[in-house]
Every structure is written in structure tokens, then in C-alpha cells.
Design a protein around this motif. Structure first.
Motif, PDB file in Angstrom:
ATOM      1  N   THR A 284      56.528   9.216  -8.999  1.00 36.93           N
ATOM      2  CA  THR A 284      55.693   8.064  -8.655  1.00 36.93           C
ATOM      3  C   THR A 284      55.919   7.642  -7.215  1.00 36.93           C
ATOM      4  O   THR A 284      54.975   7.275  -6.502  1.00 36.93           O
ATOM      5  N   TRP A 285      57.157   7.696  -6.765  1.00 32.22           N
ATOM      6  CA  TRP A 285      57.463   7.370  -5.360  1.00 32.22           C
ATOM      7  C   TRP A 285      56.717   8.314  -4.413  1.00 32.22           C
ATOM      8  O   TRP A 285      56.053   7.864  -3.471  1.00 32.22           O
ATOM      9  N   ASP A 286      56.795   9.606  -4.665  1.00 29.70           N
ATOM     10  CA  ASP A 286      56.131  10.586  -3.798  1.00 29.70           C
ATOM     11  C   ASP A 286      54.619  10.407  -3.788  1.00 29.70           C
ATOM     12  O   ASP A 286      53.963  10.680  -2.777  1.00 29.70           O
ATOM     13  N   ARG A 287      54.077   9.952  -4.894  1.00 33.40           N
ATOM     14  CA  ARG A 287      52.631   9.786  -4.989  1.00 33.40           C
ATOM     15  C   ARG A 287      52.132   8.653  -4.091  1.00 33.40           C
ATOM     16  O   ARG A 287      50.949   8.600  -3.750  1.00 33.40           O
ATOM     17  N   HIS A 288      53.030   7.750  -3.678  1.00 31.80           N
ATOM     18  CA  HIS A 288      52.635   6.610  -2.853  1.00 31.80           C
ATOM     19  C   HIS A 288      53.282   6.594  -1.477  1.00 31.80           C
ATOM     20  O   HIS A 288      52.822   5.847  -0.604  1.00 31.80           O
ATOM     21  N   ASP A 289      54.324   7.351  -1.264  1.00 29.96           N
ATOM     22  CA  ASP A 289      55.089   7.306  -0.026  1.00 29.96           C
ATOM     23  C   ASP A 289      54.236   7.810   1.145  1.00 29.96           C
ATOM     24  O   ASP A 289      53.797   8.966   1.155  1.00 29.96           O
ATOM     25  N   PRO A 290      53.983   6.970   2.178  1.00 30.56           N
ATOM     26  CA  PRO A 290      53.169   7.415   3.321  1.00 30.56           C
ATOM     27  C   PRO A 290      53.722   8.648   4.018  1.00 30.56           C
ATOM     28  O   PRO A 290      52.943   9.490   4.491  1.00 30.56           O
ATOM     29  N   LEU A 291      55.047   8.782   4.090  1.00 34.81           N
ATOM     30  CA  LEU A 291      55.640   9.959   4.732  1.00 34.81           C
ATOM     31  C   LEU A 291      55.286  11.233   3.973  1.00 34.81           C
ATOM     32  O   LEU A 291      54.986  12.269   4.576  1.00 34.81           O
ATOM     33  N   ARG A 296      50.403  15.876   3.113  1.00 33.65           N
ATOM     34  CA  ARG A 296      49.556  16.470   2.077  1.00 33.65           C
ATOM     35  C   ARG A 296      48.075  16.185   2.276  1.00 33.65           C
ATOM     36  O   ARG A 296      47.232  17.014   1.957  1.00 33.65           O
ATOM     37  N   GLN A 297      47.765  14.989   2.780  1.00 30.81           N
ATOM     38  CA  GLN A 297      46.390  14.542   2.836  1.00 30.81           C
ATOM     39  C   GLN A 297      45.697  14.977   4.141  1.00 30.81           C
ATOM     40  O   GLN A 297      46.342  15.211   5.164  1.00 30.81           O
ATOM     41  N   SER A 326      54.690  13.158  12.415  1.00 28.43           N
ATOM     42  CA  SER A 326      53.981  13.983  11.435  1.00 28.43           C
ATOM     43  C   SER A 326      52.469  13.858  11.594  1.00 28.43           C
ATOM     44  O   SER A 326      51.739  14.859  11.535  1.00 28.43           O
ATOM     45  N   LEU A 327      51.983  12.638  11.819  1.00 30.02           N
ATOM     46  CA  LEU A 327      50.544  12.428  11.983  1.00 30.02           C
ATOM     47  C   LEU A 327      50.019  13.104  13.241  1.00 30.02           C
ATOM     48  O   LEU A 327      48.942  13.722  13.237  1.00 30.02           O
ATOM     49  N   LEU A 328      50.777  13.003  14.311  1.00 26.10           N
ATOM     50  CA  LEU A 328      50.350  13.637  15.566  1.00 26.10           C
ATOM     51  C   LEU A 328      50.290  15.149  15.424  1.00 26.10           C
ATOM     52  O   LEU A 328      49.378  15.805  15.957  1.00 26.10           O
ATOM     53  N   GLU A 329      51.263  15.712  14.701  1.00 31.95           N
ATOM     54  CA  GLU A 329      51.264  17.161  14.495  1.00 31.95           C
ATOM     55  C   GLU A 329      50.058  17.616  13.688  1.00 31.95           C
ATOM     56  O   GLU A 329      49.626  18.760  13.810  1.00 31.95           O
ATOM     57  N   ARG A 330      49.511  16.723  12.880  1.00 30.94           N
ATOM     58  CA  ARG A 330      48.356  17.068  12.047  1.00 30.94           C
ATOM     59  C   ARG A 330      47.051  16.563  12.670  1.00 30.94           C
ATOM     60  O   ARG A 330      46.025  16.474  12.000  1.00 30.94           O
ATOM     61  N   ASN A 331      47.115  16.206  13.964  1.00 34.43           N
ATOM     62  CA  ASN A 331      45.932  15.805  14.731  1.00 34.43           C
ATOM     63  C   ASN A 331      45.252  14.548  14.189  1.00 34.43           C
ATOM     64  O   ASN A 331      44.028  14.402  14.266  1.00 34.43           O
ATOM     65  N   VAL A 332      46.052  13.649  13.640  1.00 34.88           N
ATOM     66  CA  VAL A 332      45.527  12.352  13.211  1.00 34.88           C
ATOM     67  C   VAL A 332      45.563  11.412  14.421  1.00 34.88           C
ATOM     68  O   VAL A 332      46.587  11.315  15.095  1.00 34.88           O
ATOM     69  N   PRO A 333      44.459  10.731  14.737  1.00 33.68           N
ATOM     70  CA  PRO A 333      44.456   9.810  15.883  1.00 33.68           C
ATOM     71  C   PRO A 333      45.363   8.611  15.628  1.00 33.68           C
ATOM     72  O   PRO A 333      45.099   7.807  14.730  1.00 33.68           O
ATOM     73  N   VAL A 334      46.434   8.507  16.409  1.00 29.20           N
ATOM     74  CA  VAL A 334      47.440   7.471  16.185  1.00 29.20           C
ATOM     75  C   VAL A 334      47.697   6.691  17.467  1.00 29.20           C
ATOM     76  O   VAL A 334      47.841   7.279  18.536  1.00 29.20           O
ATOM     77  N   GLU A 335      47.747   5.371  17.341  1.00 27.13           N
ATOM     78  CA  GLU A 335      48.262   4.504  18.402  1.00 27.13           C
ATOM     79  C   GLU A 335      49.582   3.928  17.893  1.00 27.13           C
ATOM     80  O   GLU A 335      49.628   3.338  16.814  1.00 27.13           O
ATOM     81  N   PHE A 336      50.645   4.115  18.675  1.00 26.03           N
ATOM     82  CA  PHE A 336      51.974   3.713  18.217  1.00 26.03           C
ATOM     83  C   PHE A 336      52.697   2.975  19.328  1.00 26.03           C
ATOM     84  O   PHE A 336      52.622   3.351  20.498  1.00 26.03           O
TER      85      PHE A 336
END
Length: 404
Positions: A284-291, A296-297, A326-336
Motif C-alpha cells: 500500500t505504501w508503494d502504491r502511493h509513494d511519490p518516489l 513507474r508512471q 528522478s523526474l528530471l531523468e524521465r524528462n518531466v518538466p520540474v521547477e525546484f
């Protein structure tokens, strides 16, 4: 008598006309449309509402910010932002937007043209701000439950003696009547449709966003990552991101809290125990954990904004940095943004700076009138409140991302 009546009629008409002109809303009046709220203790365009969840069989309170032109342009629809509050024992965190004067901040940003008009909804998020589908403990048959009760009672007593937070987390959940339920599903399937039917929200994914703070930041990322098809963008402020599950052997090293008396981080055992009761198991934790979800998504079409304090007192900067990478490696547009310059005993939230100096330092000892004169702000509380200025960043971010 007739001339008198004639002039009397003229006089009455003149009075009524003058009164109509006086009472007719000006453009400025129409743009603000604030009214005094006894609930919030001041004039505001934030309203209070109640949503009854059939699934949970309980009422959910919410606060909703309606933009300046909402009443003057009854045919107009607006983009909508859902904001999830953080962990809060008062049960009133859904009112924080008003307590922090963020309604006034958003009014000012709209007036300046810095952001477009939008609706902002803040639901009461079950005290914890952890809006996930809680895990359900395995059912025991009646004979098994009766036979194992003595063993389970002794084991629970022994654990509570060794760790008082074990029993404390149990009492916490039962004190607030927090039953295992699909809270995220309630938000997605019931609450959002209710809000967007009742208020004039624009239809379509390109006009809907979600944001949150702390545990609410975790929830906003979790919900958006699980349902990227439902949101135009997502943001999170100092989200509860930890690179280990509460069920893992490494949990004690990552679920931490800064202890100023010993000048070090110590294990935050209560949070570990509480999360175990919420999620029940690792699956259940893995199903919701953003990391976990980030790996996966497919999130390439989900613009994301995240900020976190450097050396966060709960260590959330570690998990947040890993998520951003992780998001940057998957080409997700991120402002941090990593907010720097804070001691580790006071930095789960942000202090805010003005001309290079801490606002709390500048505000010390000044009256509201002096603050308004020096800083063009209405009072001490929103100045020294750490989260207001960061949320302004996410408002600008979502405004840019919303389709015009």
C-alpha cells in the motif's frame, strides 16, 4: 395641493435616483465583493462549505476562494486549484488560507495581473493531510479473533511499554475517528465533481491543478502522480518525502526529527508507527509513494513545482532531492527550489526574506501600522508566517500552466 404633490414626486424621484447611484456597485466594489465573515473574523471573499461523503458517511468541511469577478460575471468559468493542508491537530487547517491572509495575497496578484483569476479549494483533509487510500487490516474470523486476543493484547502492551508512541499512534487514530478508507478516491471521485458542479470551474484537465504543504505536499504529488490524466499541474511545499518505507529496516534512519537539546536528528518513531497504521503494509505504501510512482508512471505531461528547506528538520530535503532527480531523468518538466540559509532546528517551514534580511527580524516590535507603512503588508502574522511567500510561487506557477 397639486403643485406640492408634483414637486413632492420630483423630490422623491431625485432621492431614489441618488440612492441608487450611491448603492450601485462601482468597478472596484464589484471586483472585490468581500463581506464580513464571523467564522473568519474579517472581511474576505473566502466561503465555508460542507460536503457530505456518502462513502465515508461523514461531513467534510472546506474553504473556497472565489475570484474577484466571480459574482459580476455570472457566465464566466475559472480554472481551479485544490490545496491540501499539512498535519494539524486543531482540525482547522482548511482555514489556514484565511489565517495566513493568502486570500489578500491572491487578490493582490490578480489585481497586478501577475496571475489569472482562479478558484482555490481547501478541503479538511482528515487531520493528517495524508489523503491516500488507507490500507485495510486483514480480517480475522470470530474464532481466530477470540483465540488470538490474549496474545495480541499482551504483545500490544509489551510494545507500548518499550515504545509509548506505539500506543499513542493507536489513540491518535481512534481519537479522530479515522477509519481505514479510500480517502484519495473520495477526493477524486466524489469531492472534485461536487465542487466543480456547484461552482463555476472550467471543464477539462487543462484547468485543474493540485497543491499541498508537508503531508499535504506528499498527498498532492501522490494523487497527481497516480492520476496524471486529471491534472494540468502539481506543486508541493516541503513535502513529506522519505527514501524508505516505514516498514523497512532503514526507516529509523530516515524518519527523523531534529532535537535542539541534543543538537542532532533523532528517530521520529511516532510518525513511523502512525504511517504503519495508515498504510498497513509495504504494498500500500508503494502504491502511493511519490518516489516509487515517479519511476513507474508516465508524467512527461505533468508540470511540477517543488520547494523544500535545506537541512529540513525532518530530513524531507533528502527525499525531495531524489524525487526531483528522478523526474528530471524521465524528462518531466520540474521547477525546484532548495531554500537555503536556515538552522536545522527551525526549517520544516520557511521564514521569508526581504532585502536580504529575515522578515521575522524586521517585523520584531513593529505595529501593524508600521508594517503596513514600511512593507505594505497588513500585519505581523502573514509577514513572519513562513509558508505564505512560497505558496505565492506555486500560484504563479499554476497560473502560467493553466490554459488561457
Amino acid at each position: 395641493m397639486r403643485p406640492f404633490r408634483k414637486w413632492q414626486g420630483v423630490f422623491q424621484s431625485a432621492v431614489l435616483f441618488s440612492l441608487a447611484i450611491f448603492l450601485w456597485p462601482t468597478e472596484a466594489d464589484g471586483q472585490q465583493r468581500h463581506s464580513y465573515s464571523a467564522r473568519y473574523g474579517r472581511r474576505t471573499n473566502v466561503q465555508h462549505g460542507i460536503f457530505h461523503s456518502q462513502q465515508l458517511n461523514q461531513d467534510i468541511e472546506y474553504s473556497i476562494y472565489l475570484p474577484p469577478s466571480y459574482y459580476d460575471q455570472p457566465q464566466r468559468c475559472y480554472p481551479i486549484l485544490y490545496y491540501i493542508h499539512g498535519f494539524d491537530l486543531r482540525g482547522k487547517a482548511h482555514m489556514d488560507w484565511v489565517n495566513w491572509h493568502l486570500d489578500a495575497t491572491l487578490d493582490a496578484l490578480i489585481t497586478e495581473g501577475a496571475v489569472q483569476e482562479m478558484i482555490v479549494v481547501i478541503p479538511e483533509s482528515f487531520i493528517t493531510g495524508i489523503v491516500v487510500d488507507w490500507g485495510v487490516p486483514p480480517e480475522r474470523s470470530m474464532p481466530v479473533a477470540v483465540l488470538t486476543f490474549p496474545f495480541r493484547a499482551v504483545r500490544g502492551l509489551f510494545r507500548s511499554i518499550l515504545d509509548p508512541t506505539y500506543f499513542g499512534s493507536y489513540l491518535f487514530i481512534h481519537r479522530w475517528n479515522l477509519e481505514p478508507a479510500d480517502y484519495a478516491e473520495v477526493l477524486i471521485a466524489d469531492f472534485i465533481p461536487f465542487i466543480e458542479k456547484r461552482y463555476r470551474a472550467k471543464e477539462g484537465v487543462s484547468h485543474r491543478a493540485i497543491s499541498g504543504f508537508s503531508t499535504g505536499g506528499y498527498s498532492s504529488l501522490s494523487i497527481a502522480f497516480r492520476h496524471p490524466e486529471l491534472f494540468d499541474s502539481v506543486s508541493a511545499h516541503t513535502p513529506m518525502l522519505v527514501p524508505a518505507s516505514p516498514f523497512s529496516a532503514e526507516a529509523r534512519d530516515f524518519f527523523i526529527e531534529y532535537d535542539p537539546q541534543h543538537v542532532q536528528h533523532t528517530t521520529h518513531q511516532f510518525i513511523i508507527n502512525l504511517l504503519k497504521r495508515i498504510f498497513i503494509n509495504e504494498e500500500t505504501w508503494d502504491r502511493h509513494d511519490p518516489l516509487t510512482l515517479a519511476s513507474r508512471q508516465h508524467l512527461e505531461n505533468l508540470p511540477t513545482y517543488i520547494d523544500v528547506a535545506e537541512l529540513d528538520k525532518r530530513g524531507y530535503d533528502i527525499g525531495t532531492s531524489l524525487l526531483v532527480q528522478s523526474l528530471l531523468e524521465r524528462n518531466v518538466p520540474v521547477e525546484f527550489e532548495l531554500v537555503r540559509g536556515l538552522p536545522p532546528h527551525s526549517n520544516h517551514t520557511y521564514p521569508g526574506y526581504l532585502n536580504g534580511r529575515l522578515i521575522a527580524e524586521l517585523a520584531n516590535g513593529k505595529t501593524d501600522e508600521e508594517l503596513n507603512r514600511f512593507f505594505n503588508w497588513r500585519g505581523v502574522a502573514p509577514l513572519i508566517n513562513p509558508d505564505v511567500q512560497r505558496i505565492e510561487y506555486s500560484l504563479r506557477f499554476h497560473s502560467r500552466e493553466f490554459s488561457q
